[in-house]
Design a protein around this motif. Structure first.
Motif, PDB file in Angstrom:
ATOM      1  N   ARG A  23      53.220  51.108  55.201  1.00 21.24           N
ATOM      2  CA  ARG A  23      53.864  52.388  55.775  1.00 21.24           C
ATOM      3  C   ARG A  23      52.714  53.012  56.593  1.00 21.24           C
ATOM      4  NH1 ARG A  23      51.457  56.031  52.435  1.00 21.24           N
ATOM      5  NH2 ARG A  23      51.476  55.722  50.299  1.00 21.24           N
ATOM      6  N   ARG A  24      52.932  53.916  57.425  1.00 21.01           N
ATOM      7  CA  ARG A  24      51.972  54.635  58.176  1.00 21.01           C
ATOM      8  C   ARG A  24      51.168  55.575  56.836  1.00 21.01           C
ATOM      9  NH1 ARG A  24      53.148  59.025  62.948  1.00 21.01           N
ATOM     10  NH2 ARG A  24      50.953  59.441  63.519  1.00 21.01           N
ATOM     11  N   GLY A  25      49.773  55.129  57.098  1.00 25.57           N
ATOM     12  CA  GLY A  25      48.807  55.720  56.157  1.00 25.57           C
ATOM     13  C   GLY A  25      48.648  55.132  54.756  1.00 25.57           C
ATOM     14  N   GLY A  26      49.352  54.088  54.390  1.00 28.47           N
ATOM     15  CA  GLY A  26      49.142  53.535  53.332  1.00 28.47           C
ATOM     16  C   GLY A  26      50.058  52.377  53.054  1.00 28.47           C
ATOM     17  N   VAL A  27      50.216  51.992  51.781  1.00 27.15           N
ATOM     18  CA  VAL A  27      51.023  50.697  51.128  1.00 27.15           C
ATOM     19  C   VAL A  27      51.679  51.136  49.861  1.00 27.15           C
ATOM     20  CG1 VAL A  27      49.200  49.505  50.203  1.00 27.15           C
ATOM     21  CG2 VAL A  27      51.185  48.536  50.433  1.00 27.15           C
ATOM     22  N   ASP A  28      53.004  50.973  49.663  1.00 26.90           N
ATOM     23  CA  ASP A  28      53.856  51.254  48.542  1.00 26.90           C
ATOM     24  C   ASP A  28      53.937  49.978  47.745  1.00 26.90           C
ATOM     25  OD1 ASP A  28      54.376  54.113  49.246  1.00 26.90           O
ATOM     26  OD2 ASP A  28      56.094  53.401  50.281  1.00 26.90           O
ATOM     27  N   ILE A  29      53.917  49.954  46.497  1.00 28.98           N
ATOM     28  CA  ILE A  29      53.816  48.805  45.665  1.00 28.98           C
ATOM     29  C   ILE A  29      54.507  49.032  44.197  1.00 28.98           C
ATOM     30  CG2 ILE A  29      52.360  47.595  43.979  1.00 28.98           C
ATOM     31  CD1 ILE A  29      49.945  48.910  45.532  1.00 28.98           C
ATOM     32  N   LEU A  30      55.692  48.158  44.359  1.00 33.08           N
ATOM     33  CA  LEU A  30      56.757  48.038  43.223  1.00 33.08           C
ATOM     34  C   LEU A  30      56.381  47.184  42.133  1.00 33.08           C
ATOM     35  CD1 LEU A  30      59.459  49.401  42.766  1.00 33.08           C
ATOM     36  CD2 LEU A  30      60.590  47.369  44.024  1.00 33.08           C
ATOM     37  N   THR A  31      56.642  47.706  40.895  1.00 34.17           N
ATOM     38  CA  THR A  31      56.368  46.767  39.926  1.00 34.17           C
ATOM     39  C   THR A  31      57.759  46.372  39.253  1.00 34.17           C
ATOM     40  OG1 THR A  31      56.331  48.634  38.193  1.00 34.17           O
ATOM     41  CG2 THR A  31      54.478  48.190  39.346  1.00 34.17           C
TER      42      THR A  31
END
Length: 406
Positions: free
Chosen positions: A220-228
């Protein structure tokens, strides 16, 4: 829910390195969604060295692993720390260009140096020792071709000399038509190294979370989302995937493959060891590689073949140990080749023998370390430097050699 990476049974048998109980590595489960600056997925040697380098640069690091620290392929390594790459210099030059091949070899030498210095600076007791390497002629490079290889290395300034049959016999007792003798390599206990790196990282503030199964990542803009798999989310500024030979499922490349390798360790026999305890490998396919342990065992491996499945790989262990033992006996007729510890594991190969390191194309804020090739630990040291510099906004001079391409 399916995981982000291909899950494999990375090793089986009784690795020598697990015979000595190591101090527990601090880690805890992930119980809620969190925010993080940098997330590293993978708690093996690559993840440990990358985390160490990022901590040195002042970053906040959170580590995730599906098994727990040092529970993957690290224990299956025979830990020959060589600057020499699986692909000979003259052949690598034909694949990627002469100048690039020389740069890759030189960067590999600095990888060994980097490991040596970090081990000293952190005071890690991992049985590290500097060693020379003997590279024996074989069915891939005969004596004439090996002489050309050494000449190319010498022209590049690398520390190799050619030994003819008589010189090789005199310094090692080995009967072979020729060999190269190189300086600048080493050996260590990989489990002691990685365990100590994680304990040091924890003391310096790294969060080590396990068991955590990552199922998806989204830039995403400005980073990354990590799902577990437990439904927790980690919002990170940057992500480094250091999962060894469990590659991300979205990374489909025909130039990468997984192979099975087998190894064993004899009982201690210090008086039977060859002079200087040099690392030994050969220019053959499949090749033999061997070294000595700190307590005087012979650690020997090889007989690599393409990976099919874990059951077949594991079932071949007795047969492969016997085949490796016959080769060892031919090399050194006087040694006891009986296996005291034996194990097998999965390793990766690329068509160049080089690793892949750096930003993942099309996935902003995501980086990966794929230490493919026979120099996994050395390549992990190179990766630590490259990733550290990239996340600091600096261009590593050799980054393009190992970069992912679209």
């Amino acid at each position: 829910m399916s995981g982000l990476t291909r899950k494999r049974d990375l090793r089986s048998g009784r690795p020598l390195w697990l015979a000595t109980r190591q101090p527990a590595t601090p880690h805890r489960p992930l119980t809620r969604s969190i925010k993080a600056e940098i997330v590293v997925i993978g708690a093996g040697v690559s993840g440990a060295l990358v985390t160490d380098a990022l901590l040195l640069a002042g970053h906040d690091v959170t580590v995730l692993d599906r098994r727990g620290p040092v529970r993957g392929s690290t224990a299956a390594s025979t830990a020959l720390l060589q600057f020499e790459i699986d692909t000979p210099l003259i052949q690598l030059g034909r694949k990627i260009g002469k100048d690039n091949a020389i740069r890759a070899y030189w960067r590999s030498t600095t990888g060994v140096d980097y490991l040596r210095h970090r081990i000293m600076e952190l005071g890690i007791a991992c049985d590290f020792a500097e060693r020379e390497t003997l590279y024996l002629s074989g069915d891939q490079l005969n004596a004439t071709a090996l002489k050309r290889e050494v000449a190319a290395r010498q022209k590049a300034g690398l520390r190799s000399i050619y030994l003819d049959r008589g010189e090789l016999r005199r310094i090692s007792g080995i009967e072979r038509s020729g060999a190269s003798l190189s300086r600048g390599s080493g050996e260590l206990d990989p489990v002691k190294l990685v365990t100590a790196l994680w304990r040091s990282a924890s003391l310096r503030g790294a969060r080590i979370l396990s068991p955590v199964e990552v199922t998806d990542i989204a830039s995403r803009r400005g980073g990354v989302d990590i799902l577990t798999s437990a439904g927790h989310e980690i919002a990170a500024r940057n992500l480094v995937i250091a999962t060894g030979y469990e590659t991300p499922k979205f990374l489909k490349r025909s130039d990468l493959k997984i192979v099975s390798s087998w190894a064993y360790a004899t009982k201690p026999q210090t008086r039977a060891l060859w002079p200087e305890r040099r690392l030994i490998w050969e220019a053959s396919d499949p090749y033999l590689y061997l070294r000595a342990s700190a307590d005087g065992r012979i650690i020997v491996g090889g007989e690599d073949e393409d990976f099919s499945d874990e059951a077949k790989r594991d079932a071949l262990l007795p047969q492969k140990v016997e085949a490796i033992g016959r080769k060892l006996k031919r090399l050194f007729p006087h040694v006891d080749v009986t296996a005291d510890y034996a194990w097998t594991g999965c390793f990766g190969q690329s068509d160049t023998g080089l690793p892949l390191i750096g930003a993942l194309p099309g996935r902003p804020h995501c980086y990966a370390v794929l230490g493919y090739g026979g120099n996994g630990i050395t390549f992990s040291a190179i990766a630590a430097q490259i990733i550290q510099r990239e996340l600091a906004g600096h261009q590593d001079p050799d980054a393009k050699l190992f970069a992912f391409r679209r």
